[in-house]
Design a protein around this motif. Structure first.
Motif, PDB file in Angstrom:
ATOM      1  N   ASP A  11       6.060   4.595  -9.945  1.00 55.02           N
ATOM      2  CA  ASP A  11       5.357   6.346  -9.456  1.00 55.02           C
ATOM      3  C   ASP A  11       4.580   6.848 -10.763  1.00 55.02           C
ATOM      4  OD1 ASP A  11       7.386   6.681  -8.052  1.00 55.02           O
ATOM      5  OD2 ASP A  11       8.665   7.565  -8.921  1.00 55.02           O
ATOM      6  N   PRO A  50       5.762   8.216  -4.995  1.00 55.62           N
ATOM      7  CA  PRO A  50       5.837   8.108  -3.726  1.00 55.62           C
ATOM      8  C   PRO A  50       6.958   6.379  -3.790  1.00 55.62           C
ATOM      9  CG  PRO A  50       4.159   7.317  -5.346  1.00 55.62           C
ATOM     10  CD  PRO A  50       5.197   8.393  -6.262  1.00 55.62           C
ATOM     11  N   GLN A  56       3.570  10.656   0.512  1.00 54.51           N
ATOM     12  CA  GLN A  56       3.043  10.257  -0.884  1.00 54.51           C
ATOM     13  C   GLN A  56       2.722   8.769  -1.356  1.00 54.51           C
ATOM     14  OE1 GLN A  56       5.583  11.899  -3.908  1.00 54.51           O
ATOM     15  NE2 GLN A  56       4.675  13.842  -3.598  1.00 54.51           N
ATOM     16  N   ALA A  57       3.320   8.127  -0.371  1.00 55.30           N
ATOM     17  CA  ALA A  57       2.768   6.412  -0.929  1.00 55.30           C
ATOM     18  C   ALA A  57       1.968   5.926   0.223  1.00 55.30           C
ATOM     19  CB  ALA A  57       4.934   5.420  -0.693  1.00 55.30           C
ATOM     20  N   PRO A 100       8.829   3.657   1.163  1.00 61.43           N
ATOM     21  CA  PRO A 100       8.206   3.733   0.624  1.00 61.43           C
ATOM     22  C   PRO A 100       7.791   3.126  -0.484  1.00 61.43           C
ATOM     23  CG  PRO A 100       9.169   5.735   1.583  1.00 61.43           C
ATOM     24  CD  PRO A 100       9.904   4.586   1.396  1.00 61.43           C
ATOM     25  N   SER A 104       4.526   1.332  -2.356  1.00 61.79           N
ATOM     26  CA  SER A 104       4.442   1.376  -4.197  1.00 61.79           C
ATOM     27  C   SER A 104       4.489   0.233  -4.261  1.00 61.79           C
ATOM     28  CB  SER A 104       5.568   2.086  -4.569  1.00 61.79           C
ATOM     29  OG  SER A 104       5.876   3.523  -4.032  1.00 61.79           O
TER      30      SER A 104
END
Length: 168
Positions: A11, A50, A56-57, A100, A104
């Motif tokens: 992250d 994320p 967010q990812a 996710p 990432s």
């Protein structure tokens, strides 16, 4: 490295290397709780994940390039796997147990960013900084009391005021 620490590192790598964020405020202060872009708060460090938050990812993946996602059952197990192909600096194809996390990891691989270069997310955070003029402070910038420890003199805040500043 524990799974939790590994996720925090992933992250933090996406926040700093992909999003261009840091933990330094507009005034040059260091925050232990928030991410900033050009001095403006964009997210709390705790809430930016994320590796476990699909929205967010995907936002981070869109900053890097085009991507494709495939879902498949893992052979001989009751677990699902996600494969993500991402086209950044190089093509990346990564599998992981959650979407996710797969996104990432693909982001980092596509940008040629390795988690092996870091021991923890803390390696990516700016620590207390000396003021630009190189001077240390003798009195707290918030309450005006004398500063006794070297750490407080560099930071410009005593321990109590530093906690209050982080909470703002």
């Amino acid at each position: 490295m524990s799974e939790r620490k590994h996720k925090r590192l992933i992250d933090a790598l996406i926040a700093t290397k992909i999003n261009g964020w840091s933990n330094v405020t507009r005034s040059g202060r260091v925050s232990a709780v928030n991410w900033y872009k050009d001095g403006e708060k964009v997210s709390s460090i705790r809430n930016y994940s994320p590796s476990s938050n699909i929205e967010q990812a995907l936002e981070a993946a869109e900053r890097v390039g085009e991507y494709e996602i495939a879902y498949f059952e893992a052979d001989g197990e009751n677990a699902a796997e996600f494969e993500v192909e991402l086209y950044g600096k190089q093509k990346s194809s990564v599998c992981a147990g959650t979407l996710p996390m797969a996104i990432s990891l693909a982001i980092l691989e596509a940008q040629q960013i390795s988690t092996n270069n870091y021991q923890s997310a803390d390696d990516l955070l700016v620590k207390d900084t000396v003021p630009v003029d190189g001077d240390t402070h003798t009195h707290c910038l918030r309450c005006g009391r004398p500063l006794r420890s070297k750490k407080s003199q560099i930071r410009g805040y005593g321990p109590e005021c530093a906690r209050r500043e982080r909470g703002l």
